[in-house]
Every structure is written in structure tokens, then in C-alpha cells.
Design an enzyme around this catalytic site. Structure first.
Site, PDB file in Angstrom:
ATOM      1  N   GLY A 201      56.283 -69.327  16.866  1.00  0.00           N
ATOM      2  CA  GLY A 201      56.426 -69.725  18.270  1.00  0.00           C
ATOM      3  C   GLY A 201      55.356 -70.718  18.621  1.00  0.00           C
ATOM      4  N   GLY A 202      55.361 -71.142  19.861  1.00  0.00           N
ATOM      5  CA  GLY A 202      54.264 -71.980  20.284  1.00  0.00           C
ATOM      6  C   GLY A 202      53.011 -71.145  20.186  1.00  0.00           C
ATOM      7  CG  PHE A 203      50.592 -71.186  22.388  1.00  0.00           C
ATOM      8  CD1 PHE A 203      49.640 -72.125  22.773  1.00  0.00           C
ATOM      9  CD2 PHE A 203      51.772 -71.100  23.097  1.00  0.00           C
ATOM     10  CE1 PHE A 203      49.871 -72.948  23.862  1.00  0.00           C
ATOM     11  CE2 PHE A 203      52.003 -71.919  24.184  1.00  0.00           C
ATOM     12  CZ  PHE A 203      51.057 -72.848  24.573  1.00  0.00           C
TER      13      PHE A 203
ATOM     14  N   PRO B 120      52.185 -67.675  15.014  1.00  0.00           N
ATOM     15  CG  PRO B 120      51.351 -66.628  13.113  1.00  0.00           C
ATOM     16  CD  PRO B 120      50.973 -67.582  14.200  1.00  0.00           C
TER      17      PRO B 120
ATOM     18  CE  LYS C  35      54.110 -66.441  20.652  1.00  0.00           C
ATOM     19  NZ  LYS C  35      54.603 -67.715  21.116  1.00  0.00           N
TER      20      LYS C  35
ATOM     21  CG  ASP D 156      56.458 -75.814  24.270  1.00  0.00           C
ATOM     22  OD1 ASP D 156      57.267 -76.767  24.205  1.00  0.00           O
ATOM     23  OD2 ASP D 156      56.059 -75.195  23.278  1.00  0.00           O
TER      24      ASP D 156
END
Ligand SMILES: *[C@@H]1O[C@H](CO)[C@@H](O)[C@H](O)[C@H]1NC(C)=O
Ligand SMILES: *[C@@H]1O[C@H](CO)[C@@H](O)[C@H](O)[C@H]1NC(C)=O
Ligand SMILES: *[C@@H]1O[C@H](CO)[C@@H](O)[C@H](O)[C@H]1NC(C)=O
Length: 810
Positions: free
Chosen positions: A501-503, A505, A520, A617
Site C-alpha cells: 500500500g502507500g507508505f 507493505p 500496515k 493519494d
């Protein structure tokens, strides 16, 4: 009674040996038997047949979860004396359980067989085939357990209602979880007026799926959906059979529980656990007749019954005590001769067809005229949603079992007859306000506002509206131990990895109390200190909305920073929208539903939450889907954590994704709510078209998806933009609105773009006059792979040397 002549009768000695050996056999011939302690194992090793519940019943269960019994032979006749119990196939093919020579249960054959063999197939079907008529298609079974459902419908098993062949197959619940004898509930197909599936509790209706609306059952889960695809067979518009075909990589079942709940389960093979999905009744409003005659059931935190407008509770005292079963009666009688009118009630499950009149081809207008002419008609509606709504269904007498759906697109409207005087009496703003808060408040003032292009005006109202007192007590955000998370995710194993994902895994995991979770692991680029980080997370955790992924807690230890989210069963939107096969699952009503859901989530982030969150995002892959395909925005608020200085709306580090970033953001690093709106527009256009903005190609021109959409729009060819797999389900006016709103959102200049409340209003309002979209961002840019790979605006193409530094694009 005739004694079975089995060719081989086991001596007591052989019998006792068998008791000790419990070897499975694949098939059973007339010369063999199964005794207690033995099982017949299917070839694929998925199912087993044997005796269970202290050996009193013969049943089929999953080898991996033996407590889940899917079929029972002798559910009405348990074995009392468990000595000398045999299951055997007779010479002529009859299958029977005997106890001490007495027949306990036997299978009725359609015809005798000359060389019968009993087999347990890997779909859970127990069949008798005649080896002399070799061929294992379904027709060649001389008997199959699938014809005698108990409480579970397995994939491929049919529920049948066929008057011509006098076939009625339905399922009956167990008495309780330990007693397979027939319980209080049955589920069956019915064809009264329009097809429906109904659960009965003894002689009372308990739950109905809602009538067939041409595409699916109006009150059941949306069909099809990613996990199971139903197969319906109609004969002269009567539903003859229904079955569910599952993706064969999943083990799945559909069970009518002893409690009356219809529950689908999917096996999580890795954990060997059944997960419930798509259950019904889902909430108390699904319970038949919850609100009595002429009442409507609503869910708003709790269940609430309301009388239709023009009606009042029959027994006010009962009603006040939340006993709604007495229902509602008219305040003023109808005045058929001197004029009645109709009140539109939107987004409902239609009342049961207790007394009705149906014409499948009339239009809504004809239907209204017909209803007006007939003084006993109390309501009418389009029974079908196909062709933008068709057919005429009129109700007489009482309106029973109506419920409201909170879904934006619930396409089932109805029109209730009221005397003119009631209709014209004070427009019940309060009432309506409750139902559709956003639309109404904006309507009252915003029509003028909209037309004059001053859309921003509505924002004040919007923000005022939703400031309901959420409970003020501070949310304590659970802190998880690193060891717990490591164990839950199997040490962040590859099998548990679900995406980048953003920022950082994301891994799937499982906690005892929380069930399935998504973890996350933030990449270690955050510059924040520990306290700041915690504060920020607590703020984000307070954002709660049904269209936002819920944050369950976090884990901070040493260098590690992790966020623990609820797990979403249906992955993300891009997984469906851009996939050749899976996209067909998302029919138009679902897509509109999803668009509306995203819009609501974003409205909440922008205006309704305590923090004003700019997502920065937003993209199709950041929209996750839960078990019911409700969209949930993920990764919101994270930009805050990674941002050094919150006050500056200009950043050196651009967090975003090519294809979704607005011109001013990708070029100048300027972000605002309007840059989110731009992304929202791209997402809408992607959902409608089924195409990715990034990498879009067209043989006629060099424009991207946005330019392509705009060109089509200008020529009034917007339907060509639509994903062709929606051809059977789309509603033109809705597609048009979505494309138009999408284009308004991606307009080049931020100040031209609408704010979120207007977006939602425009999406949800039929017939509103919307502004004409101007040129979209990146329109002038010519497409070539080099230019495409770094986003630019027309501004930029004048100055090709300009580069974006420190662009973090994903
Ligand atoms: C098969 O044989 C059993 C016992 O011999 C008898 O009861 C049954 O009716 C027969 N079934 C058929 C289909 O002939
Ligand atoms: C239904 O309505 C249509 C159009 O008004 C009419 O032609 C048709 O005869 C009606 N069918 C029935 C069964 O009444
Ligand atoms: C109203 O319609 C119903 C159903 O078609 C019919 O039985 C009844 O006679 C009609 N009543 C009048 C007044 O037309």
C-alpha cells in the site's frame, strides 16, 4: 417386512474386525458395507460419509472440519440401537442403513440397477451409479443426495420449485446445532406473482429476499458477487431452480442455521476456518413484518419503525414502547372521487405482494393512471429495474414488510396513494431531512447556487449539518505488542503479504479478539517523534465512517511502526474494475453504489470529520471492498504523519500516484481539497469506463482517459465511454450524471472543480441541472510514453526542462 438380500452378510467376527479398522474406501459395491467407525472418503479427500453424533446419524461432512455436517440421511429417524449397524448397497442398487437387520433408512431409487456402486463425489454429492451404464454425468445417477437437501446447499446443488414435474427441493434447518432432525425453518423458492426466496418459521414468513427485479432479488445481497455466482433457471417467468456456483478454488456452503439465519460460508483453507459472508436476515429490519402494516423499517444506529406519511400508529402506546407490530392506519381516508395523489418513497424493499395486480410491460406513467382509476389501489411501483424501470405492480390492502435501504442507489421506489390534502400539507422537511439529509438541505438553497456556479456556498451548510454530538469520550487506541503482531502475521510471511500500500507493505493477520486484520508496516521515512506519531494516530483512529477502513490499533516498538486495520475480504476496487473477468461482477447498480460510497467517505474526510483531512493519494486501488462490496477508503490521514509541517499547503515531497494527481499538485506540489476532488473524478471515470487513466491509449487520438471522456462528452457520446460489460445493467441518466460529475472534478483549474458536498449532491440527484465541464487537466498534453511517464500540464509542456524533484509516485 422383506429382509434385504445382501450378497454378503458379515459374520460377527468380520464385523468386529471392521469396527477396529477404520480405513476409508472410495466406492462401495454391493458386496461391501460401512459400519460404525468407518468412513467413505471421496476421491478428492474433501468430504467423508460416516456415522456421527454418537453414531446415531449417517451424514456427510468435511474431512478438514468434521463438525460441519452438510447432509444427513436419516435425520428423522436416528439409530437408537447402535449395535450391528450397517450401511450397504443392495444388489439392485438400493442403499440402506440397517440396525440388527431392521431397515432404519433407505434411499428410493428411480430405477433398479444391475451393477450399482455408491460413490461420494468431491462436490459432496453421494451418488449411486450403475456401472453397466458407464457415464458419470448427473443424469446417469440412479440416486443422489443432492436431490434430498437437508440444511445446506452446496455449490452445484439445486433448490427446485417445479410444478410441472412436481419437484420441490428446499432446505430445512436443524432443530439445534446438535440435533439434525428438522427444525423450525425452511427456505424455499416461491413464485407468487414474482419469484422470491422465502424463509418460513413454521407457518409464518420469517424473511424474504425481496421479489426478483429482473436482475436480482431486490432485498437480498447484490448478485452476482465475487465469491458466488448464482444460477437461476426460469420457465415462463417462474423460477424453477437456483443454485450457486462458486469459484472452485474456494470451499463454500450455504446453510440455513437452526436460528433461521441464512448464512454463506467460505473456507479459509490456510487457517482451516469457515468465514461467514452474506448472511440474512442481516439486521432486524429484515425480519418479516417488523413494523406491522403500513409501517416502514429503518436502521439508523438502531431499528426504528415509521409510519408512511399520511399514516399514524394504530396503537400509539404500544408504538411508544417499541412494539410496532400493530402498524399504522391512515390519518385521513382516501378521497378517490375528488382526487388523490402519490407520494414517492425511495430506496425501499417493496412491500410483500399479499394483494396485488401485476402487468409486466406497462410503464410507470400507465401504472400511475391505472392505480388512480382503481380506488382500491393503495400503491404502485415498477417491479423491474431493467430498462430503467418497467412493469406495473399495484398493491391493494395493507403494505406489509417494507424496509428502507440506506444504499444510495437502491433503485426500488414506490408511490403511495394519499388524499390530496395530506400530500399538500406541510412538506415534511424534518421527515425527509432524516432520509436524505444532504440532498435536501442543498436543494433548498443550492439550486440557484449551483446554476450561478457558486457551488462553494453550500459548504457552510454542509459542515453545520453533520456536527452531531459524537460521544466525546476519548477513544483509547489499542497498542499491540510487536510479538502479538508477529505471531498474528506468521512473522510477516510471504503467504500473509497482501499488497504494497502507500507508505508500506500490508500483511494479513489474525488476532483472537479482533479476527482478521490487515497490518500496515510503515516505511521508516516518517520524521515524526514518537509522541507526535501517537497523537496523530489517535486522531486518525477517531475518524469513523462506514466508507472508511477502520483503524483498530497500532504497534510501536523500537523502529517499528505499524497500523492495524480491519481486514477487507474483497480486496480493492482495481482488482475488479480493471480485470477482464472480475469486472463483470460489478454491475451498474453496484458501481453507482461504490461511487456514492467513496463520495460519502471523502465528504466526511473533507468536511464532516473533526480534522479536515486531505487524502492526497485517493485512487482506485486505495478503495477497499468489504464482504458486501461496500467501498471503504484506505490510507487516509497518513499523509499527515509523513508531512513535516501541516500548515503549508505546498510540499516538496509529493505523495501521490501518477494518473490521479491534479496538475497543480504534481507540478507545484500544491495540494488542497481540490486536488482530492481531481483524484475523485479520475476514480469515477475509471469506474464507469473500466479503464485505467494511466496508460490509456486510443487509436483515434493521443488524449488520455480524461481527454477521451471529455471529447465524447462534448459530442454527447458519453455512453461510448462506459465499460461495455455494463450494457445490460446501466441506467443512462445515471451514467450520464457520473460522467458529467467525473469531468467536473477533473477540470484543469482547481477553482472550477466542485467541492465534495456538491459532488455528492450532483451524483445523487436525478434531474439536477449540472454545469458543463470545462477542459480537463492534462488535456493539451500529447501522449507519448516519455511525457506520460512524468505527469505534466500544458504549463509544463511549454517548459520541458522543469522536473519534479523528490516525487514519490507509486
Ligand atoms: C431393491 O431390493 C430391495 C430389497 O430386496 C427392495 O425392497 C427394493 O424395493 C428394490 N428396489 C428396486 C428399485 O427394485
Ligand atoms: C399490460 O399492459 C399492456 C400495455 O398497457 C397491455 O397491452 C397488455 O394487454 C397488458 N397485459 C395484461 C396481462 O393485462
Ligand atoms: C381494481 O383492481 C382489482 C384487480 O385488478 C379488481 O379486482 C377490482 O375490481 C378493481 N376495482 C375497480 C373499482 O376497478
Amino acid at each position: 417386512m422383506a429382509v434385504f438380500c445382501f450378497t454378503l452378510i458379515f459374520s460377527a467376527l468380520v464385523y468386529s474386525i471392521f469396527l477396529k479398522i477404520s480405513v476409508g474406501v472410495d466406492t462401495l459395491f454391493p458386496s461391501q458395507t460401512i459400519v460404525i467407525g468407518q468412513t467413505l472418503i471421496s476421491q478428492s479427500q474433501i468430504f467423508e460419509l460416516g456415522f456421527f453424533s454418537e453414531n446415531r446419524y449417517l451424514g456427510i461432512w468435511y474431512k478438514s472440519t468434521p463438525d460441519v455436517v452438510v447432509w444427513v440421511a436419516n435425520r428423522e429417524n436416528p439409530i437408537n440401537n447402535t449395535r450391528e449397524v450397517l450401511l450397504a448397497v443392495a444388489e439392485n442398487g438400493t442403499l440402506a442403513i440397517t440396525s440388527g437387520g431392521r431397515i432404519i433408512w433407505s434411499a428410493e431409487l428411480s430405477e433398479p440397477a444391475s451393477n450399482p456402486v455408491l460413490q461420494l463425489l468431491d462436490n459432496g454429492n453421494l451418488v449411486i451409479v450403475d456401472k453397466n451404464r458407464e457415464s458419470s454425468s448427473e443424469g446417469s445417477f440412479i440416486w443422489q443426495s443432492f436431490d434430498y437437501p437437508t440444511d445446506t446447499q452446496l455449490p452445484g446443488m439445486k433448490m427446485v420449485y417445479d410444478v410441472d414435474f412436481d419437484q420441490h427441493k428446499y432446505i430445512t434447518s436443524w432443530k439445534n446445532s446438535n440435533d439434525p432432525s428438522p427444525g423450525d425453518f425452511i427456505m424455499r423458492i416461491e413464485n407468487e406473482g414474482l419469484p422470491e426466496v422465502v424463509v418460513w418459521r413454521k407457518k409464518m414468513k420469517w424473511f424474504r429476499t425481496g421479489k426478483w427485479n429482473g436482475l436480482y432479488f431486490s432485498g437480498g445481497p447484490r448478485l452476482p458477487n465475487p465469491i458466488f455466482k448464482p444460477e437461476f433457471v426460469f420457465k415462463q417467468e417462474k423460477l424453477i431452480s437456483s443454485s450457486e456456483i462458486f469459484d472452485s478454488s474456494n470451499l463454500a456452503r450455504f446453510t440455513l442455521e437452526a436460528s433461521g439465519t441464512l448464512q454463506r460460508y467460505i473456507m479459509n483453507a490456510r487457517r482451516n476456518k469457515w468465514n461467514p459472508v452474506y448472511g440474512n436476515p442481516l439486521d432486524p429490519c429484515d425480519e418479516y413484518g417488523q413494523c406491522g402494516p403500513n409501517g416502514m423499517c429503518k436502521i439508523d444506529k438502531t431499528v426504528r419503525c415509521e409510519c408512511f406519511k399520511g399514516f399514524a400508529p394504530k396503537f400509539q402506546e404500544d408504538w411508544d414502547r417499541h412494539d410496532w407490530s400493530g402498524g399504522c392506519a391512515r390519518i385521513k381516508p382516501l378521497n378517490c372521487e375528488n382526487g388523490d395523489g402519490f407520494l414517492e418513497v425511495g430506496g425501499v424493499k417493496h412491500p410483500d405482494m399479499l394483494q396485488y395486480w401485476l402487468n409486466k410491460s406497462m410503464s410507470l406513467k400507465e401504472c400511475q393512471d391505472e392505480c388512480l382509476r382503481n380506488c382500491s389501489c393503495v400503491a404502485y411501483a415498477n417491479p423491474y429495474i431493467t430498462n430503467g424501470g418497467s412493469g406495473c405492480l399495484m398493491w391493494f390492502g395493507e403494505l406489509v414488510d417494507t424496509r428502507e435501504y440506506p444504499r444510495a442507489d437502491s433503485m426500488h421506489n414506490m408511490y403511495i396513494r394519499l388524499p390530496e390534502s395530506e400530500l399538500n400539507s406541510s412538506i415534511d422537511l424534518e421527515e425527509k431531512g432524516k432520509k436524505k439529509p444532504i440532498e435536501l438541505i442543498v436543494i433548498s438553497i443550492a439550486f440557484g447556487v449551483l446554476v450561478s456556479g457558486l457551488i462553494n456556498g453550500s459548504i457552510l451548510l454542509m459542515t453545520k449539518r453533520k456536527r452531531r454530538g459524537r460521544n466525546n469520550k476519548d477513544i483509547e487506541l489499542p497498542l499491540f505488542k510487536l510479538a502479538t503482531i508477529v505471531a498474528a502475521t506468521n512473522n510477516f510471511s510471504n503467504e500473509n503479504f497482501i499488497g504494497e500500500g502507500g507508505f508500506g507493505p500490508v500483511h494479513k493477520g489474525r488476532l483472537l479478539a479482533e479476527g482478521e486484520i490487515a497490518v500496515k508496516r510503515l516505511s521508516r521515512t516518517s520524521v515524526q517523534g514518537l509522541e507526535e506519531f501517537k497523537n496523530e494516530i489517535i486522531l486518525i483512529a477517531k475518524l469513523q465512517h462506514r466508507n472508511l477502513v477502520r483503524l483498530l490499533g497500532c504497534c510501536i516498538e523500537g523502529e517499528e511502526r505499524m497500523l492495524i486495520y480491519e481486514y477487507m475480504h474483497n480486496k480493492s476496487l482495481d482488482y475488479f474494475v480493471f480485470d477482464q473477468n472480475r469486472r463483470t461482477i460489478l454491475a451498474w447498480p453496484m458501481r453507482l453504489d461504490i461511487i456514492m460510497g467513496i463520495a460519502r467517505g471523502l465528504l466526511y474526510l473533507h468536511h464532516d470529520s473533526r480534522l479536515k483531512i486531505i487524502h492526497r493519494d485517493l485512487k482506485t486501488s486505495n478503495i477497499l471492498l468489504d464482504g458486501n462490496l461496500n467501498p471503504k477508503i484506505s490510507d487516509f490521514g497518513l499523509a499527515r504523519i509523513f508531512e513535516e509541517n501541516q500548515c503549508i499547503a505546498r510540499t516538496k515531497r509529493v505523495v501521490g500516484t501518477y494518473g490521479y494527481m491534479s496538475p497543480e499538485y504534481s507540478i507545484d506540489g500544491k495540494f488542497s481539497m481540490k486536488s482530492d476532488i481531481f483524484s475523485m473524478g479520475v476514480v469515477i471515470l475509471e469506474i464507469v469506463s473500466g479503464k485505467k487513466n494511466r496508460g490509456f491509449n486510443h487509436h483515434d487520438h493521443y488524449h488520455g482517459l480524461l481527454g477521451h471522456a471529455w471529447l465524447l462528452w462534448k459530442e454527447n457520446r458519453f455512453l461510448e465511454l462506459m465499460d461495455e460489460c455494463l450494457n445490460d445493467t446501466f441506467v443512462e441518466s445515471q451514467v450520464k450524471r457520473c460522467v458529467q460529475v467525473g469531468l467536473l472534478c477533473v477540470q484543469k483549474f482547481a477553482e472550477d472543480r466542485p467541492i465534495m458536498s456538491s459532488v455528492l449532491f450532483m451524483l445523487g440527484t436525478d434531474g439536477a441541472i449540472l454545469p458543463e465541464p470545462k477542459e480537463p487537466g492534462f488535456f493539451m498534453e500529447r501522449s507519448s510514453s516519455t511525457v506520460r511517464s512524468s505527469p505534466s500540464s500544458s504549463m509544463m509542456s511549454q517548459n520541458n526542462s522543469m522536473t519534479i524533484t523528490d516525487l514519490e509516485a507509486r
